[in-house]
Design a protein around this motif. Sequence first.
Motif, PDB file in Angstrom:
ATOM      1  N   LEU A 175      -1.257   5.415   5.269  1.00  0.00           N
ATOM      2  CA  LEU A 175      -0.794   4.540   4.199  1.00  0.00           C
ATOM      3  C   LEU A 175      -0.554   3.124   4.696  1.00  0.00           C
ATOM      4  O   LEU A 175      -1.038   2.148   4.096  1.00  0.00           O
ATOM      5  CB  LEU A 175       0.493   5.108   3.589  1.00  0.00           C
ATOM      6  N   VAL A 176       0.166   2.998   5.794  1.00  0.00           N
ATOM      7  CA  VAL A 176       0.468   1.675   6.342  1.00  0.00           C
ATOM      8  C   VAL A 176      -0.813   0.963   6.781  1.00  0.00           C
ATOM      9  O   VAL A 176      -1.011  -0.225   6.513  1.00  0.00           O
ATOM     10  CB  VAL A 176       1.461   1.781   7.513  1.00  0.00           C
ATOM     11  N   GLY A 177      -1.692   1.694   7.466  1.00  0.00           N
ATOM     12  CA  GLY A 177      -2.924   1.090   7.948  1.00  0.00           C
ATOM     13  C   GLY A 177      -3.820   0.612   6.823  1.00  0.00           C
ATOM     14  O   GLY A 177      -4.339  -0.520   6.853  1.00  0.00           O
ATOM     15  N   THR A 178      -4.007   1.440   5.792  1.00  0.00           N
ATOM     16  CA  THR A 178      -4.906   1.073   4.700  1.00  0.00           C
ATOM     17  C   THR A 178      -4.316  -0.042   3.842  1.00  0.00           C
ATOM     18  O   THR A 178      -5.027  -0.980   3.451  1.00  0.00           O
ATOM     19  CB  THR A 178      -5.215   2.295   3.819  1.00  0.00           C
ATOM     20  N   LEU A 179      -3.017   0.050   3.539  1.00  0.00           N
ATOM     21  CA  LEU A 179      -2.381  -1.012   2.756  1.00  0.00           C
ATOM     22  C   LEU A 179      -2.400  -2.341   3.514  1.00  0.00           C
ATOM     23  O   LEU A 179      -2.602  -3.397   2.906  1.00  0.00           O
ATOM     24  CB  LEU A 179      -0.942  -0.629   2.414  1.00  0.00           C
ATOM     25  N   SER A 180      -2.203  -2.287   4.813  1.00  0.00           N
ATOM     26  CA  SER A 180      -2.249  -3.511   5.617  1.00  0.00           C
ATOM     27  C   SER A 180      -3.627  -4.146   5.556  1.00  0.00           C
ATOM     28  O   SER A 180      -3.762  -5.372   5.445  1.00  0.00           O
ATOM     29  CB  SER A 180      -1.869  -3.211   7.071  1.00  0.00           C
ATOM     30  N   LEU A 181      -4.656  -3.307   5.607  1.00  0.00           N
ATOM     31  CA  LEU A 181      -6.021  -3.822   5.527  1.00  0.00           C
ATOM     32  C   LEU A 181      -6.288  -4.475   4.174  1.00  0.00           C
ATOM     33  O   LEU A 181      -6.780  -5.603   4.099  1.00  0.00           O
ATOM     34  CB  LEU A 181      -7.024  -2.682   5.762  1.00  0.00           C
ATOM     35  N   VAL A 182      -5.943  -3.765   3.108  1.00  0.00           N
ATOM     36  CA  VAL A 182      -6.289  -4.230   1.761  1.00  0.00           C
ATOM     37  C   VAL A 182      -5.411  -5.393   1.301  1.00  0.00           C
ATOM     38  O   VAL A 182      -5.913  -6.345   0.683  1.00  0.00           O
ATOM     39  CB  VAL A 182      -6.168  -3.058   0.761  1.00  0.00           C
ATOM     40  N   LEU A 183      -4.115  -5.333   1.614  1.00  0.00           N
ATOM     41  CA  LEU A 183      -3.181  -6.319   1.067  1.00  0.00           C
ATOM     42  C   LEU A 183      -2.891  -7.493   1.994  1.00  0.00           C
ATOM     43  O   LEU A 183      -2.441  -8.542   1.517  1.00  0.00           O
ATOM     44  CB  LEU A 183      -1.861  -5.628   0.701  1.00  0.00           C
ATOM     45  N   ILE A 184      -3.112  -7.325   3.295  1.00  0.00           N
ATOM     46  CA  ILE A 184      -2.760  -8.394   4.234  1.00  0.00           C
ATOM     47  C   ILE A 184      -3.969  -8.906   5.005  1.00  0.00           C
ATOM     48  O   ILE A 184      -4.335 -10.088   4.907  1.00  0.00           O
ATOM     49  CB  ILE A 184      -1.675  -7.909   5.223  1.00  0.00           C
ATOM     50  N   VAL A 185      -4.600  -8.017   5.759  1.00  0.00           N
ATOM     51  CA  VAL A 185      -5.693  -8.433   6.635  1.00  0.00           C
ATOM     52  C   VAL A 185      -6.858  -9.015   5.842  1.00  0.00           C
ATOM     53  O   VAL A 185      -7.369 -10.102   6.157  1.00  0.00           O
ATOM     54  CB  VAL A 185      -6.173  -7.245   7.504  1.00  0.00           C
ATOM     55  N   SER A 186      -7.278  -8.317   4.809  1.00  0.00           N
ATOM     56  CA  SER A 186      -8.425  -8.768   4.033  1.00  0.00           C
ATOM     57  C   SER A 186      -8.202 -10.134   3.374  1.00  0.00           C
ATOM     58  O   SER A 186      -9.051 -11.026   3.508  1.00  0.00           O
ATOM     59  CB  SER A 186      -8.784  -7.713   2.979  1.00  0.00           C
TER      60      SER A 186
END
Length: 243
Positions: A175-186
Amino acid sequence: MNLVRIRNVTTAELDKLRTLPATTLTGIGTILTGIVIAAALAASAADQDAQASVIDITLQTVPFVQAGFVLLGILPATHEHAGRQLSTALTAVPNRRLLVTGKTVAALLVIAVIAASSIGASLATASVTQHLTGAPPPGDAGKPWLLAGAATYLTLIGLFSHAVALLVRHLMPALVGTLSLVLIVSPVLAGITEHAHWLPDRAAAHLYDNTDTVLTPGGAFITLVWIFLIGSVAIARFIRRDP
């Protein structure tokens, strides 16, 4: 594997998800979030006498609800790893390929139905809100096919999250990894380099957002490649490793 066995396992997995409170609450919460955001956006446009089509308003809800689809994709792949549930599932379905196929198909069906419901509910809410507020009719009604693109985008985000969860196997890291990718990193990378369009969410976003001139209609294919690569590794690991 044959279709009858896949159907039976998928049906069993759908029954599990139906009785899993977290999945039900996430689905309802995601749809309600889209409804609230659509109502707020439509009311705001009316207050400003801005001409906004209900389709454009609905599409603006997508970034707000996508976190729900990340969770919807992760829950079916991780909830059985918390205890001995996976061992029980393997006792009932010893064929690991069959089990993971049923889980994935069940997750895909749930995600797709909720994605369509979310977009439909947001569209209806925007329309009703505009009618109640007496908002001026827009000169351009928008592009209806982008609504299908938005539902497909949300489905792909959920399926990508499911693949990540199958690989990671535990709720919080996935959850943390995917949300970080979609909401922050991307978003951060998108403001720095055009190469961010190779990220799975940015690639699929062209299905409903055609304002990014870097993205192409083939962006969804890039997302599918991500899903295939991560999913293949995850399935291979699931087949070869103990619960």
